[in-house]
Write a protein that holds these residues in place. Sequence first.
Motif, PDB file in Angstrom:
ATOM      1  N   TYR A   1       0.819  -1.216   0.000  1.00 27.51           N
ATOM      2  CA  TYR A   1       0.000   0.000   0.000  1.00 27.51           C
ATOM      3  C   TYR A   1       0.852   1.265   0.000  1.00 27.51           C
ATOM      4  O   TYR A   1       0.457   2.285  -0.549  1.00 27.51           O
ATOM      5  N   TYR A   2       2.033   1.179   0.614  1.00 26.61           N
ATOM      6  CA  TYR A   2       2.894   2.365   0.651  1.00 26.61           C
ATOM      7  C   TYR A   2       3.532   2.611  -0.709  1.00 26.61           C
ATOM      8  O   TYR A   2       3.671   3.767  -1.133  1.00 26.61           O
ATOM      9  N   THR A   3       3.896   1.544  -1.404  1.00 27.97           N
ATOM     10  CA  THR A   3       4.693   1.744  -2.626  1.00 27.97           C
ATOM     11  C   THR A   3       3.939   1.468  -3.926  1.00 27.97           C
ATOM     12  O   THR A   3       4.535   1.462  -4.990  1.00 27.97           O
ATOM     13  N   HIS A   4       2.621   1.228  -3.860  1.00 28.16           N
ATOM     14  CA  HIS A   4       1.910   0.949  -5.118  1.00 28.16           C
ATOM     15  C   HIS A   4       1.961   2.179  -6.036  1.00 28.16           C
ATOM     16  O   HIS A   4       2.247   3.281  -5.576  1.00 28.16           O
ATOM     17  N   VAL A   5       1.700   1.958  -7.331  1.00 24.22           N
ATOM     18  CA  VAL A   5       1.807   3.052  -8.325  1.00 24.22           C
ATOM     19  C   VAL A   5       1.239   4.331  -7.715  1.00 24.22           C
ATOM     20  O   VAL A   5       0.059   4.406  -7.402  1.00 24.22           O
ATOM     21  N   PRO A   6       2.074   5.363  -7.515  1.00 24.66           N
ATOM     22  CA  PRO A   6       1.660   6.468  -6.650  1.00 24.66           C
ATOM     23  C   PRO A   6       0.641   7.432  -7.252  1.00 24.66           C
ATOM     24  O   PRO A   6       0.652   7.723  -8.443  1.00 24.66           O
ATOM     25  N   CYS A   7      -0.202   7.921  -6.371  1.00 23.42           N
ATOM     26  CA  CYS A   7      -1.119   9.032  -6.643  1.00 23.42           C
ATOM     27  C   CYS A   7      -0.256  10.298  -6.618  1.00 23.42           C
ATOM     28  O   CYS A   7       0.748  10.342  -5.909  1.00 23.42           O
ATOM     29  N   PRO A   8      -0.628  11.369  -7.360  1.00 20.19           N
ATOM     30  CA  PRO A   8       0.182  12.594  -7.286  1.00 20.19           C
ATOM     31  C   PRO A   8       0.222  13.213  -5.884  1.00 20.19           C
ATOM     32  O   PRO A   8       0.953  14.177  -5.662  1.00 20.19           O
ATOM     33  N   ARG A   9      -0.541  12.689  -4.930  1.00 22.00           N
ATOM     34  CA  ARG A   9      -0.435  13.175  -3.543  1.00 22.00           C
ATOM     35  C   ARG A   9       0.941  12.850  -2.968  1.00 22.00           C
ATOM     36  O   ARG A   9       1.362  13.435  -1.986  1.00 22.00           O
ATOM     37  N   MET A  10       1.642  11.851  -3.547  1.00 27.69           N
ATOM     38  CA  MET A  10       2.983  11.501  -3.092  1.00 27.69           C
ATOM     39  C   MET A  10       3.960  12.457  -3.772  1.00 27.69           C
ATOM     40  O   MET A  10       4.033  12.504  -4.998  1.00 27.69           O
ATOM     41  N   ALA A  11       4.686  13.212  -2.962  1.00 22.20           N
ATOM     42  CA  ALA A  11       5.565  14.243  -3.517  1.00 22.20           C
ATOM     43  C   ALA A  11       6.782  13.622  -4.193  1.00 22.20           C
ATOM     44  O   ALA A  11       7.351  12.649  -3.692  1.00 22.20           O
ATOM     45  N   GLY A  12       7.137  14.173  -5.343  1.00 20.97           N
ATOM     46  CA  GLY A  12       8.364  13.755  -6.016  1.00 20.97           C
ATOM     47  C   GLY A  12       8.273  12.426  -6.746  1.00 20.97           C
ATOM     48  O   GLY A  12       9.281  11.898  -7.195  1.00 20.97           O
ATOM     49  N   GLU A  13       7.068  11.876  -6.869  1.00 19.42           N
ATOM     50  CA  GLU A  13       6.944  10.562  -7.507  1.00 19.42           C
ATOM     51  C   GLU A  13       6.399  10.638  -8.930  1.00 19.42           C
ATOM     52  O   GLU A  13       5.960   9.631  -9.483  1.00 19.42           O
ATOM     53  N   TYR A  14       6.431  11.839  -9.496  1.00 21.06           N
ATOM     54  CA  TYR A  14       5.917  11.990 -10.859  1.00 21.06           C
ATOM     55  C   TYR A  14       6.564  11.029 -11.858  1.00 21.06           C
ATOM     56  O   TYR A  14       5.869  10.387 -12.648  1.00 21.06           O
ATOM     57  N   PRO A  15       7.910  10.887 -11.835  1.00 22.89           N
ATOM     58  CA  PRO A  15       8.535  10.006 -12.837  1.00 22.89           C
ATOM     59  C   PRO A  15       8.005   8.568 -12.799  1.00 22.89           C
ATOM     60  O   PRO A  15       7.855   7.944 -13.844  1.00 22.89           O
ATOM     61  N   THR A  16       7.717   8.063 -11.606  1.00 19.64           N
ATOM     62  CA  THR A  16       7.194   6.694 -11.499  1.00 19.64           C
ATOM     63  C   THR A  16       5.854   6.577 -12.224  1.00 19.64           C
ATOM     64  O   THR A  16       5.603   5.633 -12.960  1.00 19.64           O
ATOM     65  N   ARG A  17       5.002   7.573 -11.991  1.00 17.65           N
ATOM     66  CA  ARG A  17       3.672   7.551 -12.608  1.00 17.65           C
ATOM     67  C   ARG A  17       3.780   7.751 -14.120  1.00 17.65           C
ATOM     68  O   ARG A  17       3.110   7.078 -14.892  1.00 17.65           O
ATOM     69  N   ARG A  18       4.655   8.665 -14.524  1.00 21.87           N
ATOM     70  CA  ARG A  18       4.850   8.905 -15.961  1.00 21.87           C
ATOM     71  C   ARG A  18       5.310   7.632 -16.655  1.00 21.87           C
ATOM     72  O   ARG A  18       4.779   7.243 -17.699  1.00 21.87           O
ATOM     73  N   ASP A  19       6.277   6.937 -16.050  1.00 23.51           N
ATOM     74  CA  ASP A  19       6.778   5.710 -16.671  1.00 23.51           C
ATOM     75  C   ASP A  19       5.710   4.625 -16.695  1.00 23.51           C
ATOM     76  O   ASP A  19       5.632   3.851 -17.650  1.00 23.51           O
ATOM     77  N   PHE A  20       4.899   4.591 -15.656  1.00 24.27           N
ATOM     78  CA  PHE A  20       3.787   3.631 -15.643  1.00 24.27           C
ATOM     79  C   PHE A  20       2.858   3.903 -16.828  1.00 24.27           C
ATOM     80  O   PHE A  20       2.445   2.998 -17.542  1.00 24.27           O
ATOM     81  N   ILE A  21       2.573   5.186 -17.050  1.00 21.83           N
ATOM     82  CA  ILE A  21       1.689   5.574 -18.154  1.00 21.83           C
ATOM     83  C   ILE A  21       2.321   5.224 -19.498  1.00 21.83           C
ATOM     84  O   ILE A  21       1.668   4.673 -20.386  1.00 21.83           O
ATOM     85  N   LEU A  22       3.624   5.502 -19.628  1.00 23.31           N
ATOM     86  CA  LEU A  22       4.306   5.185 -20.894  1.00 23.31           C
ATOM     87  C   LEU A  22       4.277   3.673 -21.161  1.00 23.31           C
ATOM     88  O   LEU A  22       4.099   3.242 -22.297  1.00 23.31           O
ATOM     89  N   ASN A  23       4.430   2.873 -20.096  1.00 26.68           N
ATOM     90  CA  ASN A  23       4.341   1.419 -20.266  1.00 26.68           C
ATOM     91  C   ASN A  23       2.953   0.989 -20.709  1.00 26.68           C
ATOM     92  O   ASN A  23       2.808   0.130 -21.584  1.00 26.68           O
ATOM     93  N   GLN A  24       1.945   1.604 -20.090  1.00 25.68           N
ATOM     94  CA  GLN A  24       0.561   1.275 -20.462  1.00 25.68           C
ATOM     95  C   GLN A  24       0.311   1.641 -21.928  1.00 25.68           C
ATOM     96  O   GLN A  24      -0.363   0.910 -22.649  1.00 25.68           O
ATOM     97  N   ILE A  25       0.835   2.760 -22.354  1.00 29.80           N
ATOM     98  CA  ILE A  25       0.661   3.220 -23.735  1.00 29.80           C
ATOM     99  C   ILE A  25       1.237   2.183 -24.690  1.00 29.80           C
ATOM    100  O   ILE A  25       0.641   1.833 -25.703  1.00 29.80           O
ATOM    101  N   GLU A  26       2.399   1.655 -24.314  1.00 31.81           N
ATOM    102  CA  GLU A  26       3.061   0.692 -25.188  1.00 31.81           C
ATOM    103  C   GLU A  26       2.317  -0.643 -25.224  1.00 31.81           C
ATOM    104  O   GLU A  26       2.043  -1.179 -26.291  1.00 31.81           O
TER     105      GLU A  26
END
Lengths: 374, 264
Positions: free
Chosen positions: A284-309
């Motif tokens: 629950y602490y480390t699952h694909v982060p919500c933007p409420r988690m500070a500084g975790e934008y790159p993780t979410r962006r990469d998740f999105i790029l993977n989904q796109i692919e």
Amino acid sequence: MKPLAKLASISKTLKNEVVTDWINQGKKVVGYVCTYMPEEILLAADILPYRITGKGARDTSLADAYLTRVNCSFARCCLEQGFRGEYDFLEGSVWVNGCDHIRRCYDNWNAKIPRPFMYMLPVPHMFSPEGRQWYKEEVVKFKDAVEAHFNVNITSEKLSEACKIYNETRRLLRKLYDLRASDAPPFTGAEASIILSAGFVMPKTEYNRLLGSLLNEAEKKSKAPQEKVRLLMTGSLMDDSEFVENVEDMGAIVVTDALCFGARYFWDRVAENGDPFEALVDRYYTHVPCPRMAGEYPTRRDFILNQIERAQVKGVILQHIKFCDLHGTDNAMLKMDLEKKGIASIELEREYGPLGDAGRVRTRVQAFLEKIGG
Amino acid sequence: MIVAGCDVGSLSAEAVILKDGAILGSEIIRVRPKAEQSAIDVMDKTLRGLDLSYEDIDYTVSTGYGRETISFADHNISEISCHGRGAHWLIPSIKTVIDIGGQDCKAIRVDKDGALEDFVMNDKCAAGTGRSLEIYSEVLGVHISQLGSLSLNASEPVTITNQCSIFAETEIMHYLMEDKSTADVAAGISDAMARRVKMLVGRVGLKNDIAMTGGVSKNIGVVTCLENMLGTTFVEFTEDPQIIGALGAALFAADRLKKNSKEP
């Protein structure tokens, strides 16, 4: 009733037939709003975790009196349904400091319509070993509070069992997303939204059974590839199949997402070896982060790029609820990063609740599809 | 080959009839409560003027806010694509189009063929649209068509700070109570409008040549302010800038008709 129709009927009403059955068995239902709340703890105590939404709110005249102009319409609709007594079947509710909008919803809920078990679960805003330790302490306190209030003992065995049930849901939903990612998605994005929504408001064992047979059925059907523009949807909380349908109507199909009502909810599993409590905290602490988690934008962006692919996405819908600054700013960054990768996207500001501005959304989406050659 | 484009917006409806790639005629009317009725009325008027009937039209594309409800249209296309296409057809060097209509404003970028490259549209708010100008002219007691030229006589333009049209209206009343001249207030209105639109152009990126379409492009005050703010001059159309959306729709109608006739 066919599984899809059954899930649709469950997702439509707040106090649905499965919830009623559960209550009639003498068991409790506890509401929650945010996916940083470990549901397995409630299930291990034989309590049904139920995700609170603003579904069905036709106006927000009661909530408006208590919230400011700059509170989002999701918080507004949730509170409205609470004020109208639609959530009186809950024994209580668990809140998270996800964002200020939902905290104000909690403040008013707690002050005006408290139920016997009201709980605020603080979640750290950053990833660090100290943050993980803090989160664990909070989850321990939460577990203790559940045990004390409901007079139950949440054993490791019960917790393991709950994690297994939830992991099965996660496995099935992953399968749903594999099918959607294929050349011939057996479900539209609107249908997927209904399937997902139902899962938040019913016992997962029953959900797994329905979802399993729905997916078996879908796998058997051979479908021709569709000519529609394949889209990914991300941004603010989205449980509104009509909004998705409105987008798809213009000649598109939503094949994947990065929503907390979608892929971000189930993508990560709880490890089944080792101590279940530690595994639950980790997940629950480390699952694909919500933007409420500070500084975790790159993780979410990469998740999105993977989904796109993996889902062969051609365009991205970046929607956010008005005043949702977390997703609004996230979407602005995503737009720039997607552009660099040559992926077209459109930002849409929306209101949660009745589709008053359907025409506005349709015009923008239609032009977007015309732009990317739909 | 005779084709039609019909643009039903929130305040006005336009129709354009094309014959073999040339404009035969066009009309503009104030909208009726129902989009379909506006479409029928403006088409009837245009056809009557040309002594044509619906049977003479080979293909119709509808656009604008009411585009999906028009039963006599063969197809509908977003007004964003239509404004880009129409503007590009009249001025092939066009890269950027600013369209300010009754209830929304948009900045549109088109490629060398007039196809939609990118666009930005205002959010759900009347600020910076034709409707807000109508409200302000009422407060000033002048006709909407006079608002622009009135603003050019200003000596000390006022500053309107509220983005919301309703709050801006209150602000305008306040200035009038302070005995500011209507010209100074009108200039403040033009300036406020232009600031809103400049933001959209900034987001889509300004590329010359640039032109303005829609009803508000007839307001010389807003046009002048915007030109100054953007540091550019708008290219002028040979046709009424309010019919560009309908013209684009008619051009798409011609395209689709050609494409359909090629397919067996």
